[in-house]
Design an enzyme around this catalytic site. Structure first.
Site, PDB file in Angstrom:
ATOM      1  N   HIS A   1       2.173  -7.216  -8.825  1.00 18.90           N
ATOM      2  CA  HIS A   1       2.415  -6.291  -7.708  1.00 18.90           C
ATOM      3  C   HIS A   1       2.469  -4.877  -8.270  1.00 18.90           C
ATOM      4  CE1 HIS A   1       4.244  -4.347  -4.263  1.00 18.90           C
ATOM      5  NE2 HIS A   1       4.153  -5.470  -3.564  1.00 18.90           N
TER       6      HIS A   1
ATOM      7  N   ARG B   1       4.247   1.968   1.425  1.00 15.04           N
ATOM      8  CA  ARG B   1       2.931   2.585   1.554  1.00 15.04           C
ATOM      9  C   ARG B   1       2.377   2.415   2.963  1.00 15.04           C
ATOM     10  NH1 ARG B   1       0.102  -0.676  -2.555  1.00 15.04           N
ATOM     11  NH2 ARG B   1       2.083  -1.771  -2.872  1.00 15.04           N
TER      12      ARG B   1
END
Length: 604
Positions: A236, A256
């Protein structure tokens, strides 16, 4: 024969995360007697750490979304080595599974007109993730365990399985111990569902909880089942970097999705520098267009921060390697900047990302509404696992053995899209439980071999014979350091060959590992038992990664940096040979039906 505490059920589910609980609910609803074994306490499974949401084409926020788009997104993200049948089932069935969870009491965030709110996430064309702030996994576990307990499941908390039992080729149950007292338990069942999660604890920096030691993968491998896609380990892109005590703790992709951007030490949004060819047409040209996408503009394209995880992780590594990283070896993830765009930004961030705000405030004394976070790649997810029949989730090699969730393989291919994990747990947990119940009804309990039990007990107790020898923690730390360094985000042949040599050395050390004390809550003993699983999965990952001489998805090789089309025609399959050695073969990917090929062409 030693007398063991014995339990008899129709279906035994090993693992109490989202996949395990959904399998248990599915089996129990079919009218069979079900037991759930949890390595930790009920409600503490690693699924609770899943933050962003559940990917399902509900089309509540964008009416253009449907199962076809979700299918195409999943296949593209997996670089087309996924099981197309699993991707099809997943995309079609995920919306109903989310609605089902809602009917059982899950409280999702809502749109202004009362529909389930969905957010943007990397690799998904439209806002698709149904969520509960950034605590979606916790809500899923709460809902499933409440519903499951009311169905009358038998739950064995703080129990660890050390081996699966077989009667001929088929599974007959499992043998393990309770962690509190150290007593051995025999679990007899017509069908067994593995739902033990991933392998993250084989690496030094990981978002995974302590339970993720590859138990299900190793249990299945030792029982004769085939594993596949084990070279595909997802890193990740955004784990916490500082302070060291929190290194690797996940920072949700939802940051995000809500407008957070990635910058290097010079303040540059570096993700615009490199867009993969498969995603050029879907990626924003400008920062302005990217911002509009995060705010729901249906005519805008996604910002490059929402590209697939494998790509974002490699871009971060590039910035650090080339000297443009943050002070502690990562980059900056900035959500605070949205104060330039919207009023009351701090309150907005706290509402949308409550866990992230509190996580950084309490663990790092950083206010993410005011300053950027320092983030970097962390070992997060295993795309590979037990090879299963796409419809039933049963192992073709071991009748009665099923696998779902992260310890199963097929859906995600070379790279998992964010949010697909939670819908994977629901769709294939449900299928595994229902098909396991059918198998249990059609079969009787298998016979248990007393010699097999005695041998398993001797192996488990062996560390007590070596008191004063090397302890298990030093070996675990050595393995984690080695895998992080030699079989990490970027790989090459000579380093992986060195890794195999280290693994053999560590196996020799494990044979001599010793623990003191008694069997009651002996964490050293528990770790010594885990080492077999960790070393097994580490060796499989390394050998599979050596075999795949190309770069694809989460598997990136410095010595073979390009994608090779011929490697897109098969999955790498690993089985335990009759001589006990690992056997690698290339399993051809079945031909995709014309109608599914047409969908992929239309969605490019």
């Amino acid at each position: 024969m030693t007398e063991y505490v014995t339990h008899e059920h129709d279906v035994l589910v090993i693992g109490a995360g989202g996949a395990g609980l959904r399998a248990a609910v599915g089996a129990s609803a079919a009218g069979v007697k079900v037991a759930v074994i949890s390595k930790s306490l009920l409600g503490k499974a690693h699924t609770v750490m899943a933050e962003g949401g559940i990917a399902a084409a509900l089309a509540d926020v964008d009416e253009r979304d449907n199962w076809r788009v979700h299918f195409a997104d999943t296949m593209r993200g997996g670089q087309y080595v996924n099981s197309w049948r699993m991707a099809e089932l997943h995309a079609k069935e995920a919306p109903a599974c989310v609605r089902e969870l809602e009917a059982w009491g899950a409280v999702f965030d809502r749109t202004t007109d009362g529909k389930i709110l969905q957010r943007n996430f990397g690799g998904h064309r439209y806002p698709r993730l149904a969520h509960v702030g950034d605590r979606t996994g916790l809500e899923m576990i709460r809902t499933l365990q409440d519903h499951g307990i009311h169905l009358g499941l038998d739950v064995f908390m703080e129990h660890t399985v050390v081996t699966l039992l077989k009667d001929g080729d088929r599974v007959a149950g499992a043998f393990g111990y309770d962690r509190e007292r150290g007593r051995f338990h025999l679990f007899r069942a017509e069908a067994v569902v593995l739902a033990t999660g991933g392998i993250g604890r084989a690496y030094k920096i990981t978002s995974n909880s302590w339970e993720y030691t590859g138990d299900g993968h190793a249990l299945a491998y030792d029982a004769g089942a085939a594993l596949m896609d084990m070279e595909f380990v997802q890193f990740h892109p955004t784990g916490m970097i500082w302070p060291p005590s929190v290194q690797g703790i996940l920072v949700t992709e939802g940051v995000r999705g809500e407008g957070g951007v990635l910058r290097n030490k010079d303040g540059k949004r570096f993700m615009f520098d490199e867009i993969p060819p498969l995603y050029v047409s879907q990626t924003a040209d400008t920062e302005e267009e990217g911002w509009r996408y995060t705010q729901g503009d249906k005519n805008a394209r996604r910002p490059p921060e929402l590209l697939t995880r494998d790509h974002v992780a490699r871009c971060i590594r590039r910035e650090v390697r080339e000297g443009r990283g943050s002070p502690h070896g990562g980059v900056f993830l900035d959500i605070a900047w949205i104060k330039e765009r919207i009023p009351h930004a701090a309150e907005h961030i706290k509402k949308k990302l409550p866990s992230m705000y509190h996580q950084f405030k309490q663990l790092a004394d950083i206010d993410i509404t005011q300053v950027p976070m320092e983030v970097g790649p962390t070992t997060h997810y295993m795309m590979g696992g037990v090879r299963v029949d796409p419809d039933s989730q049963m192992s073709p090699e071991v009748p009665g053995l099923f696998a779902a969730g992260e310890c199963g393989a097929g859906l995600h291919g070379a790279n998992r899209l964010g949010g697909n994990s939670l819908s994977d747990l629901l769709v294939f947990g449900k299928r595994a439980g229902e098909y396991a119940a059918r198998f249990a009804k059609d079969n009787s309990l298998g016979k248990v071999n007393p010699d097999e039990l005695a041998a398993a007990e001797r192996r488990a107790l062996k560390p007590f014979e070596h008191q004063g020898s090397e302890g298990p923690y030093a070996i675990q730390y050595a393995l984690q350091e080695m895998m992080q360094e030699l079989v990490g985000i970027v790989r090459q042949e000579q380093e992986m060959l060195r890794a195999l040599e280290h693994i053999q050395e560590l196996k020799a050390r494990v044979a001599r590992v010793g623990v003191g004390g008694n069997r009651e809550y002996n964490s050293g003993w528990h770790t010594a038992i885990d080492l077999h699983n960790l070393l097994t999965v580490s060796e499989i990952i390394t050998r599979a990664a050596l075999e795949r001489k190309e770069s694809r998805g989460a598997h990136f090789r410095d010595d073979y940096p390009a994608k090779d089309d011929k490697f897109g025609q098969f999955n790498i399959v690993v089985r335990k040979g009759a001589d006990g050695q690992m056997q690698l073969t290339r399993g051809p990917i079945p031909e995709m039906p014309a109608e599914l090929k047409q969908i992929i062409q239309e969605m490019k």
